[in-house]
Design an enzyme around this catalytic site. Structure first.
Site, PDB file in Angstrom:
ATOM      1  CG  ASN A  30      32.526-103.386  34.484  1.00 51.93           C
ATOM      2  OD1 ASN A  30      31.771-103.549  33.536  1.00 51.93           O
ATOM      3  ND2 ASN A  30      32.238-103.819  35.695  1.00 51.93           N
ATOM      4  CD  GLU A  83      34.407-107.147  37.887  1.00 58.28           C
ATOM      5  OE1 GLU A  83      34.174-108.345  38.151  1.00 58.28           O
ATOM      6  OE2 GLU A  83      33.755-106.200  38.373  1.00 58.28           O
ATOM      7  CB  CYS A 120      36.197 -98.149  35.605  1.00 56.11           C
ATOM      8  SG  CYS A 120      36.366 -98.301  37.385  1.00 56.11           S
ATOM      9  CD  GLU A 161      33.134 -94.945  34.473  1.00 56.68           C
ATOM     10  OE1 GLU A 161      33.627 -96.105  34.471  1.00 56.68           O
ATOM     11  OE2 GLU A 161      32.379 -94.538  35.363  1.00 56.68           O
ATOM     12  CB  CYS A 164      35.744 -94.835  40.698  1.00 53.88           C
ATOM     13  SG  CYS A 164      37.090 -95.108  39.533  1.00 53.88           S
ATOM     14  CB  CYS A 222      36.828 -93.147  36.033  1.00 52.02           C
ATOM     15  SG  CYS A 222      37.109 -94.915  35.796  1.00 52.02           S
TER      16      CYS A 222
HETATM   17  N1  THU Z   1      32.897 -99.711  37.835  1.00 49.73           N
HETATM   18  C1  THU Z   1      32.938 -99.098  36.624  1.00 49.73           C
HETATM   19  O1  THU Z   1      33.233 -99.713  35.600  1.00 49.73           O
HETATM   20  N2  THU Z   1      32.629 -97.785  36.582  1.00 49.73           N
HETATM   21  C2  THU Z   1      32.238 -97.040  37.645  1.00 49.73           C
HETATM   22  O2  THU Z   1      31.923 -95.865  37.487  1.00 49.73           O
HETATM   23  C3  THU Z   1      32.188 -97.632  38.983  1.00 49.73           C
HETATM   24  C4  THU Z   1      32.605 -99.050  39.076  1.00 49.73           C
HETATM   25  C5  THU Z   1      33.168-101.159  37.877  1.00 49.73           C
HETATM   26  C6  THU Z   1      34.464-101.570  38.512  1.00 49.73           C
HETATM   27  C7  THU Z   1      34.136-102.997  38.904  1.00 49.73           C
HETATM   28  O3  THU Z   1      34.336-103.851  37.779  1.00 49.73           O
HETATM   29  C8  THU Z   1      32.653-102.983  39.215  1.00 49.73           C
HETATM   30  O4  THU Z   1      32.153-101.803  38.614  1.00 49.73           O
HETATM   31  C9  THU Z   1      32.326-102.982  40.688  1.00 49.73           C
HETATM   32  O5  THU Z   1      33.042-102.005  41.362  1.00 49.73           O
END
Ligand code: THU
Length: 137
Positions: free
Chosen positions: A43, A45, A54, A56, A87, A90
Site C-alpha cells: 500500500n 499512501e 492498496c 493488491e 477492499c 481491489c
Molecule cells: N489496504 C490495503 O492495502 N489492502 C487491503 O486489502 C485493505 C486496506 C490499505 C489501504 C490503506 O493504506 C491502509 O490499508 C488502511 O486502510
C-alpha cells in the site's frame, strides 16, 4: 507451481516496504500469474488520503507493466492477528484479470496467526467485467 506458502511469504516480506505513515497499517500482496511468475505490491499512501493505493492494486500494476494479463493466485498479508480481505475496489481490479473465471482465482488471506483461503467469485459474486461489455446489444 508456486505454492501458497511461497506466495504468503512474498506478501509478508514485501509488506516491510509499505508506505503507510498515516494509517500505520502495512499491507503486502503477491500475485501468481499464469506464466508462473510473481509480482508484489504494497500500500502506498498519500498526504491527500483518498489518493492512497492498496497493496493488491500495486501488485496488479507491477504485473501488468511486466506484460502479465492473467491472475492465478493472490496472497494478501497484513500485520494483524486475524486476516484482512481485499477492499471492494481491489476485488474489482483483480476481477479484470481473471479471464472471466473468478472461481479459478484463489485468494489467500494471511495475518500473524491465521491463513485463510477463498476465491475471487466468493469475494465478488455477479461481477461486472470485460465480458459484460462484450455482450451484444
Ligand atoms: N489496504 C490495503 O492495502 N489492502 C487491503 O486489502 C485493505 C486496506 C490499505 C489501504 C490503506 O493504506 C491502509 O490499508 C488502511 O486502510
Amino acid at each position: 507451481m508456486t505454492d501458497s506458502q511461497t506466495l504468503v511469504d512474498a506478501a509478508r516480506q514485501i509488506a516491510q516496504q509499505s508506505y503507510s505513515p498515516y494509517s500505520k497499517f502495512a499491507v503486502g500482496a503477491a500475485i501468481l500469474w499464469d506464466d508462473a511468475t510473481l509480482s508484489v505490491g504494497v500500500n502506498v499512501e498519500n498526504a491527500s488520503y483518498p489518493l492512497s493505493v492498496c497493496a493488491e492494486r500495486s501488485a496488479v500494476s507491477a504485473g501488468i507493466a511486466d506484460g502479465k494479463r492473467r491472475i492465478v493466485k493472490v496472497a494478501v498479508w497484513a500485520d494483524v492477528d486475524d486476516v484482512i480481505a481485499p477492499c471492494g475496489a481491489c476485488r474489482q481490479v483483480l476481477y479484470e484479470f481473471c479471464g472471466g473465471e473468478a472461481a479459478s482465482v484463489e485468494v489467500i488471506l494471511a495475518g500473524r496467526q491465521q491463513v485463510r483461503s477463498t476465491s475471487l467469485d466468493v469475494l465478488l459474486p455477479d461481477a461486472f467485467g470485460p465480458e459484460s461489455l462484450a455482450q451484444p446489444q
